[in-house]
Write a protein that holds these residues in place. Structure first.
Motif, short mmCIF file in Angstrom:
data_model
loop_
_atom_site.label_atom_id
_atom_site.label_comp_id
_atom_site.label_asym_id
_atom_site.label_seq_id
_atom_site.Cartn_x
_atom_site.Cartn_y
_atom_site.Cartn_z
N ALA A 47 0.84 -1.19 0.00
CA ALA A 47 0.00 0.00 0.00
C ALA A 47 0.88 1.24 0.00
N THR A 48 0.25 2.40 -0.22
CA THR A 48 1.01 3.64 -0.05
C THR A 48 1.18 3.81 1.45
N GLY A 49 2.40 3.92 1.90
CA GLY A 49 2.62 3.97 3.35
C GLY A 49 4.02 4.46 3.64
N ALA A 73 -1.39 2.53 -6.60
CA ALA A 73 -1.07 3.71 -7.40
C ALA A 73 -2.19 4.74 -7.23
N HIS A 74 -1.80 5.98 -7.03
CA HIS A 74 -2.76 7.10 -6.93
C HIS A 74 -2.87 7.76 -8.31
N PRO A 75 -3.97 7.63 -9.03
CA PRO A 75 -4.03 8.21 -10.37
C PRO A 75 -3.64 9.70 -10.45
N ASN A 104 -7.46 6.11 -4.18
CA ASN A 104 -7.76 7.53 -4.34
C ASN A 104 -7.44 8.39 -3.14
N GLY A 105 -6.97 7.78 -2.06
CA GLY A 105 -6.57 8.57 -0.90
C GLY A 105 -7.72 9.43 -0.37
N ASP A 106 -7.39 10.57 0.17
CA ASP A 106 -8.39 11.52 0.63
C ASP A 106 -7.84 12.91 0.38
N SER A 118 -11.55 17.85 -5.77
CA SER A 118 -12.60 17.47 -4.82
C SER A 118 -12.76 15.94 -4.86
N HIS A 119 -13.48 15.42 -3.88
CA HIS A 119 -13.67 13.96 -3.79
C HIS A 119 -14.15 13.38 -5.12
N ASP A 120 -15.26 13.92 -5.65
CA ASP A 120 -15.83 13.31 -6.85
C ASP A 120 -14.99 13.60 -8.09
N ARG A 122 -11.80 13.60 -8.05
CA ARG A 122 -10.72 12.59 -8.04
C ARG A 122 -11.18 11.35 -8.80
N TYR A 123 -12.44 10.99 -8.63
CA TYR A 123 -12.94 9.81 -9.34
C TYR A 123 -13.19 10.10 -10.82
N ALA A 124 -13.64 11.34 -11.13
CA ALA A 124 -13.79 11.70 -12.55
C ALA A 124 -12.41 11.61 -13.23
N SER A 172 -15.25 3.39 -1.38
CA SER A 172 -16.59 2.98 -0.95
C SER A 172 -17.69 3.99 -1.26
N SER A 173 -17.35 5.10 -1.89
CA SER A 173 -18.36 6.12 -2.18
C SER A 173 -19.12 5.75 -3.46
N PRO A 174 -20.28 6.38 -3.70
CA PRO A 174 -20.99 6.12 -4.96
C PRO A 174 -20.11 6.39 -6.18
N SER A 262 -12.96 10.67 2.95
CA SER A 262 -13.02 9.29 2.48
C SER A 262 -14.23 8.58 3.07
N VAL A 263 -15.12 8.15 2.18
CA VAL A 263 -16.32 7.43 2.66
C VAL A 263 -15.91 6.10 3.29
N GLY A 264 -14.92 5.46 2.68
CA GLY A 264 -14.44 4.19 3.25
C GLY A 264 -13.99 4.39 4.69
N GLN A 265 -13.26 5.48 4.94
CA GLN A 265 -12.79 5.76 6.29
C GLN A 265 -13.97 6.07 7.22
C1 FMN Z 1 -8.09 -2.68 0.61
C2 FMN Z 1 -7.92 -1.20 0.43
C3 FMN Z 1 -6.64 -0.69 0.27
C4 FMN Z 1 -6.43 0.67 0.14
N1 FMN Z 1 -5.17 1.13 -0.02
C5 FMN Z 1 -4.94 2.47 -0.10
C6 FMN Z 1 -3.62 2.97 -0.26
O1 FMN Z 1 -2.65 2.22 -0.35
N2 FMN Z 1 -3.46 4.32 -0.30
C7 FMN Z 1 -4.51 5.18 -0.24
O2 FMN Z 1 -4.31 6.39 -0.28
N3 FMN Z 1 -5.78 4.72 -0.10
C8 FMN Z 1 -6.01 3.41 -0.03
N4 FMN Z 1 -7.29 2.94 0.09
C9 FMN Z 1 -8.39 3.92 0.20
C10 FMN Z 1 -9.23 4.00 -1.04
O3 FMN Z 1 -8.48 3.93 -2.21
C11 FMN Z 1 -10.01 5.30 -1.14
O4 FMN Z 1 -9.10 6.32 -1.33
C12 FMN Z 1 -10.76 5.69 0.08
O5 FMN Z 1 -11.61 4.64 0.46
C13 FMN Z 1 -11.56 6.96 -0.18
O6 FMN Z 1 -12.45 6.82 -1.23
P1 FMN Z 1 -14.01 6.69 -0.96
O7 FMN Z 1 -14.47 8.03 -0.44
O8 FMN Z 1 -14.56 6.36 -2.30
O9 FMN Z 1 -14.23 5.59 0.02
C14 FMN Z 1 -7.54 1.56 0.19
C15 FMN Z 1 -8.83 1.05 0.34
C16 FMN Z 1 -9.02 -0.32 0.46
C17 FMN Z 1 -10.41 -0.84 0.61
#
Ligand code: FMN
Length: 374
Positions: A47-49, A73-75, A104-106, A118-120, A122-124, A172-174, A262-265
């Motif tokens: 991962a990016t770390g 990779a971060h596009p 896509n990070g945050d 902006s968040h969306d 980044r996905y565009a 995890s966002s739409p 980050s919706v995932g977060q």
């Molecule tokens: C398994 C997994 C690995 C991820 N690895 C990274 C990562 O290495 N670096 C990073 O910046 N984000 C990582 N993410 C975060 C997502 O790419 C995304 O940026 C984050 O969930 C925010 O987008 P969202 O608002 O669509 O959820 C990871 C997410 C998941 C589920």
């Protein structure tokens, strides 16, 4: 099923603490990579770390024979043409052992790198990026003009080793789900409950169906695993981690994720609510699924806690929900890779690469031992 381990710092017994984090260097990563390869994991996520994942991965190619490098990779930080060239080089030099994790990070993380989308958006951006990248990896000459990306007559001098380099993805966002549905081979989620995972899988698969890709996408989950011979010992190990989560560490991690886009977060944070209850079992959000790790780290914050049989059963629950890939880890990465590989991996339907060497056991019957290793 595929089972990957994790190959990214920080690491240690309590990596959120200065006195619990382990010094990281090239030699240590070589050890983990060799272990992961020898133990028969499908691969490892870089991962990016703590380090640059691409340089780290490339430097580890000579220390691995079988495992697949899943490299983030971060596009917005790369030209799609440059990434395509990195992919080709890596795939050739590793003999087709590359998977790419599109992340896509945050907003805060991206701002550190000088990207202020902006968040969306980044996905565009990622949508355009993947359109160009896929074209290049198919061997096309690409001219593309979008909102963000404009490339003219781009092409690759050489093809990758794999006819189709797999693209993985977490988000995890739409907006993330739309991009995944259109372009992605393996969609990853941090360790939510099997029910939550199943709901996401349904949603992403339905979106993929609109692109005629319902069967082209598969799903994976990223979990910590705290496994011990007995359930009691596993919860004692979780308790030990919990006891080392001091107030300052929890407050620091929660301040970092507060207000993150980050919706995932946000979904991970909701599983513990940012506070540390007295009894760690209050954070058992589903059978054997513990959200305590999220108190001290951003990103993946849940662990399966239990005996080998329980962990295998819970993984079966995820498999029933449609999960085909597990990315597991433990603290420390090296020792827990062995523990997981010995206690859990043999009970999962994973195609393992036979490690070199022979097994030997102390036995009085030398003839039998020689026959077994012949
Ligand atoms: C398994 C997994 C690995 C991820 N690895 C990274 C990562 O290495 N670096 C990073 O910046 N984000 C990582 N993410 C975060 C997502 O790419 C995304 O940026 C984050 O969930 C925010 O987008 P969202 O608002 O669509 O959820 C990871 C997410 C998941 C589920």
């Amino acid at each position: 099923m595929e089972v990957l381990w994790y190959l990214t710092g920080p690491d240690g017994r309590y990596p959120w603490r200065k006195d619990g984090a382990r010094p990281l260097n090239y030699a240590y990563f070589q050890q983990i990579a060799r272990a992961v390869d020898h133990l028969g994991f499908t691969g490892a996520l870089l991962a990016t770390g703590s380090h640059d994942a691409w340089i780290q991965g490339a430097a580890l190619i000579p220390y691995t024979e079988h495992f697949q490098h899943l490299i983030a990779a971060h596009p917005p930080l790369l030209s799609p043409v440059l990434l395509a060239k990195m992919i080709t080089t890596f795939d050739q030099f590793s003999n087709g052992r590359l998977r790419v994790n599109i992340v896509n990070g945050d907003a805060r993380l991206m701002a550190q790198f000088g990207t202020h989308l902006s968040h969306d958006d980044r996905y565009a951006y990622t949508d355009e990026f993947l359109t160009v990248l896929r074209g290049l990896l198919r061997g096309e000459t690409v001219t593309f003009k979008g909102r963000f990306i404009h490339v003219v007559d781009a092409g690759l001098p050489l093809p990758p080793t794999q006819a189709h380099v797999p693209l993985w993805f977490g988000g995890s966002s739409p907006a993330a789900h739309e991009v995944a549905a259109k372009h992605i081979d393996t969609y990853l989620s941090w360790g939510e409950t099997p029910e939550q995972a199943q709901a996401k899988i349904r949603e992403v698969r339905a979106l993929a169906a609109r692109h005629g890709r319902a069967d082209a996408i598969r799903f994976g989950i990223r979990l910590y695993v705290i496994v011990r011979e007995t359930e009691k010992a596993a919860w004692a190990a979780a308790q030990d981690l919990y006891d080392h989560m001091d107030e300052a560490a929890v407050a620091g991690a929660q301040a970092y994720v507060a207000g993150i886009d980050s919706v995932g977060q946000q979904r991970m944070s909701a599983l513990h609510g940012g506070r540390k209850p007295k009894d760690l079992r209050e954070l058992e959000i589903a059978p054997n699924l513990w959200s305590g790790i999220g108190l001290v780290r951003h990103g993946p914050g849940t662990a399966l806690v239990g005996s080998p049989q329980q962990v295998v059963q819970r993984l079966q629950d995820y498999r029933d929900a449609g999960i085909e890939v597990l990315i597991a880890s433990g603290m420390p990465l090296l020792e827990e890779a062995y523990r997981f590989a010995e206690l859990v991996l043999p009970h999962l339907p994973v195609q393992r690469n036979a490690p070199d060497g022979v097994t030997s056991a102390f036995t009085k019957d030398r003839d039998a031992a020689w026959r077994a290793s012949a």
